[in-house]
Design an enzyme around this catalytic site. Structure first.
Site, short mmCIF file in Angstrom:
data_model
loop_
_atom_site.label_atom_id
_atom_site.label_comp_id
_atom_site.label_asym_id
_atom_site.label_seq_id
_atom_site.Cartn_x
_atom_site.Cartn_y
_atom_site.Cartn_z
N PHE A 123 -9.48 0.76 -10.29
CA PHE A 123 -8.77 -0.30 -9.56
C PHE A 123 -8.93 -0.04 -8.08
O PHE A 123 -8.59 1.03 -7.59
CB PHE A 123 -7.28 -0.35 -9.93
CG PHE A 123 -6.59 -1.51 -9.26
CD1 PHE A 123 -6.66 -2.78 -9.80
CD2 PHE A 123 -5.91 -1.34 -8.07
CE1 PHE A 123 -6.07 -3.87 -9.16
CE2 PHE A 123 -5.31 -2.41 -7.42
CZ PHE A 123 -5.39 -3.68 -7.97
N LYS A 173 -1.03 3.08 0.79
CA LYS A 173 0.23 3.40 0.10
C LYS A 173 1.14 4.33 0.89
O LYS A 173 1.88 3.88 1.76
CB LYS A 173 -0.08 3.94 -1.29
CG LYS A 173 -0.57 2.81 -2.24
CD LYS A 173 -0.39 3.20 -3.67
CE LYS A 173 -0.89 2.14 -4.64
NZ LYS A 173 0.11 1.12 -4.96
N ASP A 181 -11.62 6.72 -3.42
CA ASP A 181 -10.46 5.86 -3.19
C ASP A 181 -9.22 6.70 -3.46
O ASP A 181 -8.85 6.93 -4.62
CB ASP A 181 -10.54 4.65 -4.14
CG ASP A 181 -9.32 3.74 -4.01
OD1 ASP A 181 -8.32 4.16 -3.40
OD2 ASP A 181 -9.37 2.62 -4.56
N1 PLP Z 1 -6.92 1.48 -4.66
C1 PLP Z 1 -6.09 2.09 -5.51
C2 PLP Z 1 -6.53 3.35 -6.17
C3 PLP Z 1 -4.84 1.54 -5.79
O1 PLP Z 1 -4.03 2.15 -6.66
C4 PLP Z 1 -4.47 0.34 -5.15
C5 PLP Z 1 -3.17 -0.30 -5.45
O2 PLP Z 1 -2.53 -0.05 -6.42
C6 PLP Z 1 -5.36 -0.26 -4.26
C7 PLP Z 1 -6.57 0.35 -4.03
C8 PLP Z 1 -5.01 -1.53 -3.55
O3 PLP Z 1 -4.08 -1.26 -2.56
P1 PLP Z 1 -3.24 -2.47 -1.89
O4 PLP Z 1 -2.37 -3.03 -2.94
O5 PLP Z 1 -2.49 -1.79 -0.76
O6 PLP Z 1 -4.23 -3.44 -1.38
#
Ligand code: PLP
Length: 393
Positions: free
Chosen positions: A137, A251, A222
């Site tokens: 994700f 986050k 990520d």
């Molecule tokens: N990358 C990861 C691993 C995530 O867990 C999330 C959100 O849960 C995102 C990217 C996306 O982040 P945002 O919701 O701040 O755009």
């Protein structure tokens, strides 16, 4: 006003994009939040791995208040002291040489994808393809959706940007077979969080790094969810003994203030030049004040170590619960990113926990996810496990 009354108004005006627990949260402190009717909840969601210092940490509150009365926003047409100071702290504590600030996880990943493409096109001689993992994700913008290796998120949004291929997570041979002469980068989460809290085998990240080096492609991590101490190290890559070329954060970076970052080595970051990438709000003084106070507090209060210790404690408690309760199939995770796989519907367990004053989240249909603030104590863990036990019964 009551929860129910406000939710009726919500139904009239907000776009129907979230399946929400029927409660209006209005106040938080530490690991606890309160709803509009004054009911208290132990918060093992923490805004989905965001409020790692706990809600309304006094240092962060003070930093935001003070900065709000000095200067909230200036354009990146000008220099900004807090951005410089925060970048310096991040660089000092990570593999990175340079940082770009933005506003969210998806935006950080967009930045990482653009940086890898620019590097691939201009420095690697026309490479543009990015390999990501099934079950991953990476966000909800079109490019990060395309990077996300789960069909359910793609549906209805086609055509998605091209240039992404997906391989099985935790299988370095699958990755080896997928790399082509057009591949510029491999992008992955050190622990797949939304994808059900999937922890790869020890050695996997190292093998990915070695393969990337062998094939001359970039490694993008990520760490939007795993970064900032969540897994018991400041960054999850530290568990592996290798470093990425690009890493994304968001986050917990601002403990609730929206802020994201793209970190990179000097070599890779040099692909960006003035005009390559930008963000109006990215790195604005208010966000930087919140993030700087957050990172300094995380380090000063040694919360990364608490995450490691409490992670072990919580996992042990949940493993004991598993022995007593046949519904629990597996307990997995790293630090305070924990998934409890059950033989049943995770959403109904989430709902039952809520009714008993505990907030937990689902990560897919059968995994209950616990991502509490990193400040939690053993007694918070005991309470959470006891409620979860009742909910599972
Ligand atoms: N990358 C990861 C691993 C995530 O867990 C999330 C959100 O849960 C995102 C990217 C996306 O982040 P945002 O919701 O701040 O755009």
């Amino acid at each position: 006003m009551k929860n129910e009354e406000l939710i009726k108004i919500s139904d009239l005006y907000l776009m129907n994009t979230y399946k929400r627990t029927p409660v209006v949260l209005v106040k938080g402190f530490g690991a606890r939040v309160w709803d509009i009717e004054g009911n208290e909840y132990l918060d093992f969601v923490a805004g989905i791995a965001v409020c790692s210092l706990g809600h309304c940490h006094p240092t962060v509150v003070e930093a935001i208040k003070e900065q709000a009365s000095e200067l909230c926003h200036v354009s990146n047409l000008y220099h900004n002291e807090l951005q410089i100071r925060l970048a310096e702290i991040i660089v000092t504590h990570s593999f990175a040489d340079r940082v770009f600030f933005c506003n969210s996880g998806a935006e950080a990943n967009e930045g990482a994808i653009k940086l890898a493409r620019k590097y691939g096109n201009e420095i690697l001689g026309g490479k543009y393809e990015i390999i990501t993992m099934k079950g991953s994700f990476h966000g909800r913008t079109l490019a990060t959706l395309a990077a996300t290796g789960q069909d359910k998120f793609h549906r209805g949004f086609e055509p998605l940007p091209t240039g992404f291929r997906y391989v099985i997570f935790n299988d370095v041979n699958a990755l080896r077979n997928a790399i082509t002469d057009k591949t510029c980068a491999v992008m992955l989460e050190p622990v797949q969080a939304e994808g059900g809290v999937q922890v790869p085998d020890e050695g996997y990240l190292r093998e990915v790094r070695e393969l990337c080096d062998e094939k001359g492609v970039l490694m993008i991590l990520d760490e939007v969810q795993t970064g900032m101490g969540r897994t018991g190290k400041l960054f999850a890559y530290e568990h592996s003994g290798v470093t990425p070329d690009i890493l994304t954060l968001a986050k917990a970076l601002g403990n609730g203030f929206p802020v994201g970052a793209v970190l990179a080595t000097e070599k890779v970051a040099s692909a960006f030049e003035p005009g390559s990438h930008a963000s109006t709000f990215g790195g604005n003084p208010l966000a930087m004040a919140a993030a700087k106070a957050t990172l300094e507090t995380l380090i000063r209060e040694n919360l990364v170590e608490n995450a490691r210790k409490m992670g072990i404690y919580l996992k042990d408690c949940l493993t004991s619960l598993q022995k007593k309760n046949g519904i629990v199939k597996e307990v997995r995770g790293l630090g305070l990113l924990i998934g409890v796989e059950i033989d049943g519907d995770a959403f109904s367990v989430v709902e039952k926990c809520f009714r008993k004053g505990l907030l937990v989240a689902a990560a897919g249909p059968s995994v209950v996810r616990l991502v509490p603030p990193l400040i939690i104590s053993e007694s918070d863990c005991n309470r959470a496990v006891s409620v979860l036990q009742q909910a599972l019964e």
